[in-house]
Scaffold this active site. Structure first.
Site, short mmCIF file in Angstrom:
data_model
loop_
_atom_site.label_atom_id
_atom_site.label_comp_id
_atom_site.label_asym_id
_atom_site.label_seq_id
_atom_site.Cartn_x
_atom_site.Cartn_y
_atom_site.Cartn_z
N THR A 1 0.81 -1.21 0.00
CA THR A 1 0.00 0.00 0.00
C THR A 1 0.85 1.27 0.00
O THR A 1 1.97 1.28 0.53
CB THR A 1 -0.90 0.02 1.26
OG1 THR A 1 -1.49 1.31 1.39
CG2 THR A 1 -0.12 -0.27 2.53
N TYR B 1 -1.52 -0.20 9.90
CA TYR B 1 -1.82 -0.80 8.60
C TYR B 1 -0.59 -0.67 7.69
O TYR B 1 -0.07 -1.66 7.16
CB TYR B 1 -3.05 -0.12 7.98
CG TYR B 1 -3.30 -0.54 6.57
CD1 TYR B 1 -3.47 -1.88 6.23
CD2 TYR B 1 -3.36 0.40 5.54
CE1 TYR B 1 -3.70 -2.27 4.92
CE2 TYR B 1 -3.58 0.03 4.23
CZ TYR B 1 -3.74 -1.32 3.93
OH TYR B 1 -3.95 -1.70 2.63
#
Ligand code: UDP
Length: 327
Positions: A117, A141
């Site tokens: 990501t 995350y």
């Protein structure tokens, strides 16, 4: 039969990847614990229900299907939750991935495609985000995804397991045939929440922060259509099967849109007003995340076809009105 193990194949991006893999002549074998995924979304190949933390189950699946590669989508992916529950993110995303990578290496499955990501970059003022940019994630995350990138580097050195890492920007849209789409419960993403507000399924969209240092005060993101994104994965798989070396690719269009611009585009596409209110910033959000790389185009030959706001919101709106899954 050329099997590819798709973890998270019952989820939003994984289910679209399964469709793309099937169209490319592979058999996508979904491995998913159905915590956030939907069995209804597994439409393009076999399904094995299992958890990444269950090593015995993973070993049995590698043994049974002998996949030529792994595409690893299964992960927790909500920024807000990652801030308040970092342990869950490290356990699921890092320990789970480590189990999977180890099981793949021991099974001799040495081609690994990983969904990472742009959240691994964090906030970087006025910096063009390309694959060599520093990684300073702002939340668990992003940190958990960066940790898995590091694990893959070590497994390449030790076992020759080659990887393609894709750092996604913001994924949106749905399969234009309506076979699969985005369906999270609870939903936290901007476009589906806005579509809910537009057709009265929730009261109003809250804009998270209007005091960012951007032209209209709202966060800027680079949105990419899920079908374009998964096409890149099939190209990444070909790259590995052609024997090419491990590589990291950003997947974004290079164009950024503010939250207010996405709201305006949704109003235009749906021809309906967007009920909304202005709210506080959401913890863990970066001001601006826009890809500054064309590496995927240059090296993989990736050509995004549907990644305009209009097309992404239009496809999401059609899915929103007609599609859903049942547990
Ligand atoms: N956002 C918002 N309201 C919402 C959900 C998201 O204003 O109800 C904003 C969020 O702050 C971010 C952008 O929309 O700037 C995209 O958020 P999303 O959760 O869709 O993806 P993320 O960028 O967190 O991966």
């Amino acid at each position: 039969m050329t099997n590819v193990l798709v973890t998270g194949g019952a989820g939003y991006i994984g289910s679209h990847a399964c469709k793309s893999l099937k169209q490319a002549g592979y058999v996508p074998v979904t491995y998913d614990n159905l915590v956030t995924g939907w069995q209804d979304a597994v439409r393009f190949g076999p399904f094995e229900r299992g958890d990444l933390l269950d090593r015995d189950c993973l070993d049995a699946v590698f043994q049974q299907y002998q996949p030529v590669a792994v595409m690893h989508f299964a992960a927790l992916s909500q920024v807000g939750e990652a801030v308040t529950q970092p342990g869950r993110y490290w356990r699921n995303n890092v320990l789970g991935s480590l189990n999977l990578i180890e099981a793949a290496a021991e099974a001799g499955c040495l081609n690994f495609v990983f969904s990472s990501t742009c959240a691994t970059y964090g906030d970087q003022d006025n910096v063009v985000l390309d694959e060599s940019s520093a990684q300073n994630p702002l939340n668990a995350y992003g940190s958990s995804k960066r940790a898995v990138e590091n694990i893959l580097t070590d497994f390449e050195a030790a076992f020759g397991m080659r990887h393609v890492i894709f750092r996604y920007f913001n994924v949106a849209g749905a399969d234009p045939d309506g076979e699969v789409g985005e369906f999270h419960q609870p939903e936290t993403h901007l476009i589906p929440l806005m579509l809910d507000a537009i057709d009265g399924k929730r009261d109003a969209l809250t804009i998270y922060g209007t005091d960012y240092e951007t032209p209209d005060g709202t966060c800027i993101r680079d949105y990419v259509h899920v079908c374009d994104l998964v096409d890149a994965h099939v190209l990444g798989l070909t790259w590995l099967r052609d024997g090419k070396g491990s590589r990291v690719f950003n997947l974004g269009t290079g164009r950024g849109f503010s939250v207010r611009e996405v709201v305006a585009a949704s109003r235009d596409v749906t021809n309906r007003p967007v009920p909304m209110q202005e709210g506080a910033r959401r913890a863990g959000d970066c001001t601006k995340l826009v890809s500054g790389s064309t590496r995927a185009e240059r090296e993989l030959g990736w050509r995004p076809q549907r990644s305009t706001l209009k097309q992404m919101i239009g496809d999401a709106w059609r899915w929103h009105q007609n599609g859903h899954y049942d547990k």
